[in-house]
Design a protein around this motif. Sequence first.
Motif, mmCIF file in Angstrom:
data_model
loop_
_atom_site.group_PDB
_atom_site.id
_atom_site.type_symbol
_atom_site.label_atom_id
_atom_site.label_comp_id
_atom_site.label_asym_id
_atom_site.label_seq_id
_atom_site.Cartn_x
_atom_site.Cartn_y
_atom_site.Cartn_z
ATOM 1 N N SER A 83 -32.908 -5.170 -64.922
ATOM 2 C CA SER A 83 -32.621 -4.859 -66.323
ATOM 3 C C SER A 83 -31.335 -4.074 -66.520
ATOM 4 O O SER A 83 -30.930 -3.820 -67.662
ATOM 5 C CB SER A 83 -33.788 -4.071 -66.923
ATOM 6 N N SER A 84 -30.672 -3.692 -65.443
ATOM 7 C CA SER A 84 -29.478 -2.852 -65.544
ATOM 8 C C SER A 84 -28.276 -3.523 -64.899
ATOM 9 O O SER A 84 -28.226 -3.676 -63.677
ATOM 10 C CB SER A 84 -29.733 -1.493 -64.884
ATOM 11 N N GLY A 85 -27.312 -3.897 -65.724
ATOM 12 C CA GLY A 85 -26.091 -4.469 -65.182
ATOM 13 C C GLY A 85 -25.339 -3.497 -64.303
ATOM 14 O O GLY A 85 -24.750 -3.874 -63.286
ATOM 15 N N ARG A 86 -25.374 -2.205 -64.677
ATOM 16 C CA ARG A 86 -24.672 -1.196 -63.883
ATOM 17 C C ARG A 86 -25.282 -1.072 -62.485
ATOM 18 O O ARG A 86 -24.570 -0.972 -61.482
ATOM 19 C CB ARG A 86 -24.704 0.142 -64.595
ATOM 20 N N LEU A 87 -26.625 -1.104 -62.399
ATOM 21 C CA LEU A 87 -27.282 -1.040 -61.091
ATOM 22 C C LEU A 87 -26.965 -2.277 -60.259
ATOM 23 O O LEU A 87 -26.776 -2.189 -59.042
ATOM 24 C CB LEU A 87 -28.790 -0.894 -61.267
ATOM 25 N N GLN A 88 -26.915 -3.415 -60.901
ATOM 26 C CA GLN A 88 -26.579 -4.635 -60.166
ATOM 27 C C GLN A 88 -25.164 -4.563 -59.603
ATOM 28 O O GLN A 88 -24.906 -4.987 -58.480
ATOM 29 C CB GLN A 88 -26.740 -5.849 -61.074
ATOM 30 N N GLU A 89 -24.247 -4.038 -60.404
ATOM 31 C CA GLU A 89 -22.881 -3.850 -59.903
ATOM 32 C C GLU A 89 -22.875 -2.930 -58.689
ATOM 33 O O GLU A 89 -22.160 -3.167 -57.705
ATOM 34 C CB GLU A 89 -22.007 -3.246 -61.012
ATOM 35 N N ARG A 90 -23.691 -1.893 -58.752
ATOM 36 C CA ARG A 90 -23.692 -0.907 -57.674
ATOM 37 C C ARG A 90 -24.374 -1.426 -56.415
ATOM 38 O O ARG A 90 -23.870 -1.225 -55.308
ATOM 39 C CB ARG A 90 -24.389 0.361 -58.165
ATOM 40 N N VAL A 91 -25.538 -2.091 -56.575
ATOM 41 C CA VAL A 91 -26.322 -2.511 -55.413
ATOM 42 C C VAL A 91 -25.877 -3.881 -54.902
ATOM 43 O O VAL A 91 -25.429 -4.021 -53.760
ATOM 44 C CB VAL A 91 -27.825 -2.514 -55.764
ATOM 45 N N LEU A 92 -25.997 -4.906 -55.748
ATOM 46 C CA LEU A 92 -25.619 -6.251 -55.308
ATOM 47 C C LEU A 92 -24.115 -6.361 -55.134
ATOM 48 O O LEU A 92 -23.635 -7.069 -54.240
ATOM 49 C CB LEU A 92 -26.120 -7.284 -56.309
ATOM 50 N N GLY A 93 -23.373 -5.671 -55.984
ATOM 51 C CA GLY A 93 -21.925 -5.724 -55.858
ATOM 52 C C GLY A 93 -21.439 -5.197 -54.526
ATOM 53 O O GLY A 93 -20.497 -5.736 -53.932
ATOM 54 N N ARG A 94 -22.078 -4.164 -54.005
ATOM 55 C CA ARG A 94 -21.678 -3.603 -52.704
ATOM 56 C C ARG A 94 -21.972 -4.581 -51.576
ATOM 57 O O ARG A 94 -21.308 -4.559 -50.536
ATOM 58 C CB ARG A 94 -22.398 -2.292 -52.450
ATOM 59 N N ALA A 95 -22.989 -5.428 -51.765
ATOM 60 C CA ALA A 95 -23.327 -6.391 -50.716
ATOM 61 C C ALA A 95 -22.431 -7.614 -50.760
ATOM 62 O O ALA A 95 -21.985 -8.113 -49.720
ATOM 63 C CB ALA A 95 -24.795 -6.811 -50.858
ATOM 64 N N TYR A 96 -22.140 -8.094 -51.956
ATOM 65 C CA TYR A 96 -21.470 -9.388 -52.092
ATOM 66 C C TYR A 96 -19.967 -9.284 -52.310
ATOM 67 O O TYR A 96 -19.246 -10.261 -52.094
ATOM 68 C CB TYR A 96 -22.075 -10.166 -53.253
ATOM 69 N N PHE A 97 -19.467 -8.132 -52.781
ATOM 70 C CA PHE A 97 -18.061 -8.037 -53.173
ATOM 71 C C PHE A 97 -17.405 -6.830 -52.519
ATOM 72 O O PHE A 97 -17.189 -5.806 -53.160
ATOM 73 C CB PHE A 97 -17.942 -7.968 -54.702
#
Length: 410
Positions: free
Chosen positions: A388-402
């Motif tokens: 539900s949080s775009g900011r959390l996705q940037e922080r968690v998934l973003g660190r893995a994929y980007f």
Amino acid sequence: MTTTAPTRTADVCVVGGGPAGLALALCLVRDGHRVTVLEQSARFDRSFRGESMSPDGVWLLDELGVLATLRERGLLTVERLEISEGGRPVLRTEFDRFRYAQRFPMEIPQPTLLRTLSEAAAEHDGFTLLRGQKVTGLIEDDGVVTGVTHRGPDRPGEVRADLVVAADGRYSKVRGMAGLPATVRPLERDVVWLRLPRPDGWDPASYRIRLDGDRHALFIPTHPDDVRIGFNIPKGGLRELRGDGIEALHRRIEALAPELSGPLRETVTGWAGTTVLDIFTTEVERWSRPGLVLVGDAAHTLTPILGQGVNHALIDGWTLAGLLEAPLRATGGRRRALVDTALLRFQDRRRRAVRISRDLQLRQERAFTLGGRVAVAARSGLYRALGSSGRLQERVLGRAYFQLQPQLGA
């Protein structure tokens, strides 16, 4: 009569024709260096191995000039990640929301990837690929590795080089020959992999993770129209699973994905179509010694979570090539010193990114083993918060994929 083993010379000898070794070779021969790759297998015939490419990996394949060819030969673009708990969705993320030039993971059969990389390298005069070759020892001169001995189907040989690169995978033999100690950490599970036709109505653009207490499975779209399934068993639990018969495997998967029952029972009628991956991580304190360096899984074995292994392998090859470009043009004793300095810089540059991926994977591994009611509820809550949080996705998934490509507009 004895015959002398033939000797080849190269700037760099790469042991292992996987993603790390071939990416490195392609980069170096494009810059005019001579590279010999020794590959133990006779063919690039690898199933259930490194097919998931993160967006950064896709970006790098474009930088290497092979992405267009791979698109022509067949790949699948993944648009979303879905996680379900007890049959109910707890997370859904669309990769389109991330602001990068390459934002979608892709599924690329590893034989296709390796063939494409090797053919691109073979367009340059300095590239040599020798298949069916087992490295039997290191050649050393005053503590400096100066080459390897190898044996093929016909006769032994040796390659003399300014640098030997161990790209021979998670069970690296060269790492042991070089005396570079590794800390191997077994995890609590192994993974059984199998493959079956993708059923009608099954979205081919989604990664699916299905959880039910301490059981889970990954469902990965696979080119051209299949799905790869990886489900967890306790460490060393294959014998017990097989002892219960193939019906036990069917029930395990149907409990998490009942819609796959038809193709599962039609396709998987015995154990021949399955393979088991021993899950462990490997940490190596020193990735190099004079004249030799480890890359890819030989330097840092990761788990299958989020498909990080093949991506870090490609990035290793690309990064190391950039650091070696100038040192390999130097001459005399200065060349040796500059190459060894580049190896130390390589580990320093790559270590943090690998640690970030490993830490994220280990957190997910621990989460997947939770079985208690309260712990499972907490896990579901965390996934819902992430979804539900775009900011959390940037922080968690973003660190893995980007970790590699620049963010658009930054």
